[in-house]
Enzyme design. Structure first.
Site, PDB file in Angstrom:
ATOM      1  N   HIS A 134     -16.129   1.162 -30.161  1.00  0.00           N
ATOM      2  CA  HIS A 134     -16.569  -0.579 -30.052  1.00  0.00           C
ATOM      3  C   HIS A 134     -17.909  -0.831 -30.373  1.00  0.00           C
ATOM      4  O   HIS A 134     -18.663   0.151 -30.301  1.00  0.00           O
ATOM      5  CB  HIS A 134     -15.889  -0.926 -28.864  1.00  0.00           C
ATOM      6  CG  HIS A 134     -16.567  -0.578 -27.503  1.00  0.00           C
ATOM      7  ND1 HIS A 134     -16.141   0.501 -26.634  1.00  0.00           N
ATOM      8  CD2 HIS A 134     -18.031  -0.655 -27.202  1.00  0.00           C
ATOM      9  CE1 HIS A 134     -16.929   0.780 -25.580  1.00  0.00           C
ATOM     10  NE2 HIS A 134     -18.068  -0.058 -26.058  1.00  0.00           N
TER      11      HIS A 134
HETATM   12  C1  T46 Z   1     -19.913   1.125 -23.477  1.00  0.00           C
HETATM   13  C2  T46 Z   1     -19.501   2.378 -23.270  1.00  0.00           C
HETATM   14  C3  T46 Z   1     -20.904   3.346 -23.529  1.00  0.00           C
HETATM   15  C4  T46 Z   1     -14.199  -2.605 -16.625  1.00  0.00           C
HETATM   16  O1  T46 Z   1     -13.170  -3.232 -15.799  1.00  0.00           O
HETATM   17  N1  T46 Z   1     -15.388  -2.823 -16.223  1.00  0.00           N
HETATM   18  C5  T46 Z   1     -16.476  -2.028 -16.765  1.00  0.00           C
HETATM   19  O2  T46 Z   1     -17.721  -2.286 -16.211  1.00  0.00           O
HETATM   20  C6  T46 Z   1     -16.115  -1.063 -17.597  1.00  0.00           C
HETATM   21  C7  T46 Z   1     -17.282  -0.298 -18.276  1.00  0.00           C
HETATM   22  C8  T46 Z   1     -14.882  -0.836 -17.994  1.00  0.00           C
HETATM   23  N2  T46 Z   1     -13.792  -1.539 -17.481  1.00  0.00           N
HETATM   24  C9  T46 Z   1     -12.546  -1.393 -17.984  1.00  0.00           C
HETATM   25  C10 T46 Z   1     -12.156  -1.853 -19.492  1.00  0.00           C
HETATM   26  C11 T46 Z   1     -11.094  -0.937 -19.910  1.00  0.00           C
HETATM   27  O3  T46 Z   1      -9.859  -1.242 -19.352  1.00  0.00           O
HETATM   28  O4  T46 Z   1     -12.496   0.004 -18.199  1.00  0.00           O
HETATM   29  C12 T46 Z   1     -11.445   0.330 -18.968  1.00  0.00           C
HETATM   30  C13 T46 Z   1     -12.228   1.469 -19.773  1.00  0.00           C
HETATM   31  O5  T46 Z   1     -13.275   0.902 -20.540  1.00  0.00           O
HETATM   32  P1  T46 Z   1     -13.466   1.371 -21.972  1.00  0.00           P
HETATM   33  O6  T46 Z   1     -12.342   1.800 -22.924  1.00  0.00           O
HETATM   34  O7  T46 Z   1     -14.331   0.049 -22.712  1.00  0.00           O
HETATM   35  O8  T46 Z   1     -14.609   2.749 -21.877  1.00  0.00           O
HETATM   36  P2  T46 Z   1     -15.776   3.556 -23.000  1.00  0.00           P
HETATM   37  O9  T46 Z   1     -16.021   4.520 -22.014  1.00  0.00           O
HETATM   38  O10 T46 Z   1     -14.902   3.313 -24.330  1.00  0.00           O
HETATM   39  O11 T46 Z   1     -16.816   2.229 -22.970  1.00  0.00           O
HETATM   40  C14 T46 Z   1     -17.589   2.212 -21.960  1.00  0.00           C
HETATM   41  C15 T46 Z   1     -18.147   0.639 -21.719  1.00  0.00           C
HETATM   42  O12 T46 Z   1     -16.925  -0.269 -21.593  1.00  0.00           O
HETATM   43  C16 T46 Z   1     -18.745   0.131 -22.997  1.00  0.00           C
HETATM   44  O13 T46 Z   1     -19.424  -1.215 -22.701  1.00  0.00           O
HETATM   45  O14 T46 Z   1     -20.597   0.728 -24.285  1.00  0.00           O
HETATM   46  O15 T46 Z   1     -18.710   3.022 -22.189  1.00  0.00           O
END
Ligand code: T46
Length: 143
Positions: free
Chosen positions: A59
């Site tokens: 993303h």
């Molecule tokens: C990024 C990379 C480096 C939340 O509810 N609150 C939060 O603060 C975060 C970070 C995530 N979430 C929820 C959203 C999704 O349902 O946790 C779940 C997994 O998040 P995501 O798939 O976005 O995780 P990554 O590791 O792909 O991305 C994360 C951060 O979301 C993103 O901002 O830049 O780490």
């Protein structure tokens, strides 16, 4: 090892303050508005990366500023500003990398002991994410 020269837009290396307290460990410091170029509103970490096929990211953010650290182990971070792509083997806990807005990022090849720490400029907002690469390309063309 130092991180490589960063070629993509909206990124860059952040150096932390470091104290070698040998034989009692190292102390590494990040301060908002000092070596971290924004006030820190949110901190999160990612661990338990035991699945060899784990992939995260895929993303970009519209506005969010973040600094990402690999505080233990290693992983592969790919940054893509829409023109230039750069892959970094991130294995140095003393430097952070800026994940600025409009930067597509993917994280793969985690070592099982990998721990990723992220300092963010804002609270979590689902609306700030662009999770489709085609949408990302359209978004940066509009800027
Ligand atoms: C990024 C990379 C480096 C939340 O509810 N609150 C939060 O603060 C975060 C970070 C995530 N979430 C929820 C959203 C999704 O349902 O946790 C779940 C997994 O998040 P995501 O798939 O976005 O995780 P990554 O590791 O792909 O991305 C994360 C951060 O979301 C993103 O901002 O830049 O780490």
């Amino acid at each position: 090892m130092r991180l490589p020269k960063i070629k993509v837009k909206n990124s860059g290396v952040v150096k932390c303050q470091f104290f070698n307290d040998f034989p009692d460990g190292n102390l590494v410091i990040a301060e908002g508005r000092r070596n971290i170029p924004f006030p820190i509103k949110r901190v999160y970490f990612i661990n338990h990366l035991f699945n060899k096929k784990a992939h995260r990211g895929w993303h970009a953010h519209k506005k969010l500023e973040q600094i990402i650290f690999c505080v233990n182990g290693h992983f592969r971070l790919t940054l893509d500003d829409g023109r230039t792509k750069q892959t970094i083997n991130f294995d140095n806990p003393y430097y952070g990398l800026r994940l600025g807005p409009r930067l597509w990022h993917t994280m793969t090849r985690f070592s099982p002991d990998c721990v990723i720490l992220v300092l963010a400029s804002d609270y979590y907002r689902a609306s700030d994410y662009i999770r489709d690469y085609g949408e990302f390309k359209k978004f940066i063309r509009r800027q």
